[in-house]
Enzyme design. Structure first.
Site, PDB file in Angstrom:
ATOM      1  N   HIS A 373       0.812  -1.209   0.000  1.00  0.00           N
ATOM      2  CA  HIS A 373       0.000   0.000   0.000  1.00  0.00           C
ATOM      3  C   HIS A 373       0.851   1.267   0.000  1.00  0.00           C
ATOM      4  CE1 HIS A 373      -3.814  -2.194   1.632  1.00  0.00           C
ATOM      5  NE2 HIS A 373      -3.537  -2.467   0.383  1.00  0.00           N
ATOM      6  N   ARG A 480      -2.161  -4.195 -17.566  1.00  0.00           N
ATOM      7  CA  ARG A 480      -2.062  -5.418 -16.770  1.00  0.00           C
ATOM      8  C   ARG A 480      -3.230  -5.462 -15.792  1.00  0.00           C
ATOM      9  NH1 ARG A 480       3.100  -2.972 -16.578  1.00  0.00           N
ATOM     10  NH2 ARG A 480       4.704  -4.061 -17.808  1.00  0.00           N
ATOM     11  N   GLU A 615       4.599 -15.097 -26.143  1.00  0.00           N
ATOM     12  CA  GLU A 615       5.586 -15.278 -25.080  1.00  0.00           C
ATOM     13  C   GLU A 615       6.222 -16.665 -25.114  1.00  0.00           C
ATOM     14  OE1 GLU A 615       3.603 -12.992 -21.371  1.00  0.00           O
ATOM     15  OE2 GLU A 615       2.253 -14.275 -22.532  1.00  0.00           O
ATOM     16  N   ASP A 639       9.303 -12.558 -21.097  1.00  0.00           N
ATOM     17  CA  ASP A 639       9.045 -13.992 -21.011  1.00  0.00           C
ATOM     18  C   ASP A 639       9.597 -14.739 -22.221  1.00  0.00           C
ATOM     19  OD1 ASP A 639       7.921 -14.681 -18.571  1.00  0.00           O
ATOM     20  OD2 ASP A 639       5.928 -14.019 -19.146  1.00  0.00           O
ATOM     21  N   CYS A 686       5.981  -5.449 -26.401  1.00  0.00           N
ATOM     22  CA  CYS A 686       5.904  -4.916 -25.041  1.00  0.00           C
ATOM     23  C   CYS A 686       7.151  -5.403 -24.281  1.00  0.00           C
ATOM     24  CB  CYS A 686       4.652  -5.411 -24.331  1.00  0.00           C
ATOM     25  SG  CYS A 686       3.131  -5.171 -25.273  1.00  0.00           S
TER      26      CYS A 686
END
Length: 759
Positions: A373, A480, A615, A639, A686
């Site tokens: 947080h 995301r 990926e 990835d 990306c």
């Protein structure tokens, strides 16, 4: 000696014992003499043959510091490492131990010099203060005595009181020092993980609230209860005022975080435990401290990173309540330096707001996580932050010069003048570069030979969308969706998700947003989802594999996306696809949800574009089957690289072994780009490659024309694009890829320098 059964109501919460301890520690005599009287007093009241105090020394060694019942010669001679013996176990776990047959426990360690072989039962509790184990308090009996919960709780209360008294006397602080020495003043370089990017230079300010509890025993329990309730009410009002402040009033995840934190203040169980401690004979502030210690001990054994992170919120709340009880000023001190770097073990989200934002340059934490947080609030306030920086809280002294490099996750303590000068120049250069990047923000992303390159940003939180316009990006190439799931304590329903996605689309305006469906599993865990252990989670049950095995979860998310994008264009892509059959199954679920919404009379987006992440290398061998089925393709370079070379990207030994600019990687990218161009399928890269100017340049030379990156990378990459002749670069790349070298990085760098390409 009185038998245990003769004690009136056991001895739990004995106010008389607490008062006697307080009076004894205030009495005259040396520290050792007072400790000797303390163990004698406790042994009498607890009806134990032995009472011992072990103090934590440097090197995590527990030294027998005082004892009633063990051989006097053992005092200051018997030492145990943390986790050695039962005493070491108590210190390691920060939890009490009560055993009728201590010698039968596997952790029992016999020390012949103590003479403890005749004592069979043992009860011990940690002596804790501010989350740190100062020592261990132990009682022992000859008989196999079964200690009950009230006795354990009473000894914990005594230990808590003892910690405050000893800390005030500074005895344990002297015995548990860090060792001192001039070496502590030498420069040091510590590493952690970046929680929010940025570079800052300042002086260290250790986070502490100056909380000193001078009175632990209540004279009037009812008056203490009233003090506690009044402080609780005052604290809640102060938190409401904080939530109304301009810098945190806008909507977003940071706002939700602070509102959740505010709800903790109304927790009935927390208030009840403090009331119980007051009834047991403690003052209001001592009761808060006791409950804090219990919470720390309880949560110390929890492995779940999300739940562990919530401990910082509870610590913050307890400290805040103590400030109201003790009448301390909640505002930060006026004598704080103008350029301060806050150093802490951990922070709660509201605690960060206590500091003057005009003076605060950066934050460094021993703990912390990207989804904690306090990290979310730091990103909202654009404060550089580094977490998991082991040793920072003990090695950084108040006033020490500090350099925080949030780009590399490094902290430099007491840097030399030359290092400091170098970073000052780097900061000045960065400011000049930022000004240059702002100058090209509204200019087209077009190469010298007229090729348009779409530059987009990656995002995961609402706060990231504020950078969309600032960066001059054309849209969001990767949103995301799992990040909002990871900061909640329960799975959000369809309407909650739809509200999140609707706000994202509203912020983006007429710019496209490509939503990636949930990519959880692996290193991205949901706090409310208990998956089984996997030896290789990166290649395990994650992303679309979970979505297809648990279709209800994926269908709920797709339903929410459809409802959020009514009347607009919706872009959805599926992660970790390894076969055309998986993509077809996922797309069929989306179509099923579209048919469901239509059957219910609901409206749909005006267009739905469906794509996938590239990926897994196996999917590259199926492009001729895949491309006719998808509307766009996105390559996840992070990835794909690790799967292509079977190299774990989180393994530091392999971090630089396999270069993204290797011939194998770039040849694969070039082949994918060519096939996508032939099929007129938009192709975006990306990941980290897209945001590095040199690596992005290589991608353009391989035929890529769409790049999605962090917002801060858009300026540097656009500057590179506008200085580049991409046709000539493509010819050079084709030649470089015939070389047998490990990487084409250096030839490519030389090429750029010779042609004044901005990398």
């Amino acid at each position: 000696m009185t038998a245990p059964s003769d004690i009136d109501h056991g001895w739990a919460g004995s106010r008389r014992l607490l008062r006697l301890l307080r009076d004894l520690m205030k009495a005259g005599g040396s520290s050792q003499e007072r400790l000797d009287r303390v163990v004698d007093l406790i042994a009498q009241h607890i009806v134990a043959e032995v009472c011992s105090i072990y103090a934590m020394r440097s090197g995590e060694v527990l030294e027998l510091f005082a004892s009633k019942g063990l051989k006097p010669a053992a005092v200051h001679m018997t030492r145990l490492k943390v986790n050695e013996g039962l005493v070491g176990l108590i210190a390691a776990q920060a939890r009490p131990v009560a055993l009728a047959d201590a010698q039968g426990h596997p952790n029992f360690a016999y020390r012949p010099e103590t003479g403890e072989e005749v004592y069979h039962s043992l009860m011990g509790v940690p002596i804790m203060r501010s989350g740190r184990v100062l020592g261990v308090l132990v009682v022992q009996n000859r008989t196999q005595r079964s200690y009950d919960e009230e006795e354990v709780e009473a000894l914990e209360t005594v230990a808590m009181v003892l910690a405050e008294l000893l800390a005030g006397d500074r005895l344990l602080e002297r015995t548990a020092g860090s060792g001192g020495g001039e070496s502590e003043l030498m420069p040091a370089r510590l590493t952690g993980i970046t929680l929010n990017q940025g570079i800052a230079i300042g002086v260290a300010v250790p986070h502490h609230r100056g909380i000193v509890i001078s009175q632990v025993v209540a004279e009037n329990p009812e008056a203490e209860r009233q003090r506690l309730d009044a402080a609780m009410s005052e604290m809640r009002d102060a938190l409401d005022a904080m939530l109304a402040r301009q810098e945190v009033a806008v909507a977003g995840e940071h706002r939700e975080v602070l509102e959740t934190y505010r709800m903790f203040a109304d927790d009935r169980g927390w208030r009840r435990r403090m009331h119980d401690a007051v009834r047991g004979g403690l003052t209001a502030e001592a009761s808060v401290q006791k409950v804090q210690n219990e919470t720390r001990a309880r949560m110390a054994s929890i492995k779940d990173p999300y739940l562990r992170a919530r401990l910082a919120d509870l610590e913050d709340l307890g400290n805040r309540l103590l400030h109201h009880l003790l009448g301390l000023d909640e505002k930060r001190r006026e004598d704080l330096p103008e350029d301060m770097v806050l150093i802490a073990n951990d922070l709660g989200p509201a605690e960060l707001l206590d500091y003057d934002q005009n003076r605060l340059r950066a934050v460094v934490l021993e703990q912390g996580a990207p989804t904690s947080h306090v990290a979310i609030v730091a990103r909202a306030l654009q404060i550089p932050m580094i977490g998991r920086c082991e040793g920072i809280a003990t090695q950084a002294g108040e006033g020490d010069p500090v350099i925080v490099d949030g780009e590399s996750g490094q902290v430099l303590l007491r840097p030399s003048a030359s290092v400091r000068s170098g970073f000052q120049e780097s900061i000045a250069n960065k400011k000049r570069q930022q000004a240059a990047y702002r100058a090209v923000r509204d200019l087209p992303s077009v190469t010298q030979d007229g090729q348009s390159v779409a530059l987009l940003i990656n995002a995961g939180l609402m706060i990231d969308l504020t950078h969309l316009g600032d960066a001059g990006a054309e849209g969001i190439g990767l949103y995301r969706t799992e990040v909002p799931f990871m900061i909640r304590d329960s799975f959000p329903g369809v309407e909650t998700q739809a509200d999140i996605y609707r706000r994202i689309l509203e912020h983006a305006g007429d710019k496209p947003v490509v939503f990636r469906t949930l990519d959880v599993g692996g290193d991205k865990l949901l706090p409310y989802w208990r998956g089984s252990h996997e030896d290789n989670p990166a290649m395990g049950w994650r992303a679309i594999r979970i979505g297809l095995d648990r279709p209800a979860l994926l269908r709920q998310q797709l339903r929410a996306l459809l409802r959020a994008a009514v009347g607009q264009e919706l872009y959805v892509k599926f992660p970790m696809i390894s076969s055309v059959a998986e993509f077809s199954a996922a797309r069929a679920l989306l179509q099923r949800e579209m048919d469901r919404e239509t059957a219910l009379g609901g409206a749909l987006p005006k267009a739905v574009r469906v794509g996938t992440m590239m990926e897994v290398p196996a999917l590259a061998l199926q492009l001729h089957q895949l491309l006719p089925l998808c509307d766009f393709l996105s390559l996840g370079s992070n990835d794909l690289l690790q799967f292509l070379f079977a190299a774990d990207r989180s393994n530091p030994r392999l971090a630089r072994r396999y270069d993204p600019l290797s011939s194998a990687m770039l040849t694969l990218v070039r082949d994918i780009a060519r096939q996508c161009e032939a099929q007129s399928v938009p192709f975006t890269v990306c990941g980290e490659m897209a945001g590095d100017p040199l690596e992005a340049m290589a991608l353009l030379g391989c035929g890529v024309r769409r790049l999605s990156m962090t917002p801060s990378a858009v300026g540097p990459v656009k500057t590179m694009v506008r200085s580049l002749d991409v046709q000539a670069l493509g010819d050079a790349i084709n030649q470089f890829l015939t070389l047998p070298d490990h990487s084409i990085r250096e030839p490519l760098r030389s090429y750029a320098i010779e042609r004044n390409i901005a990398i």
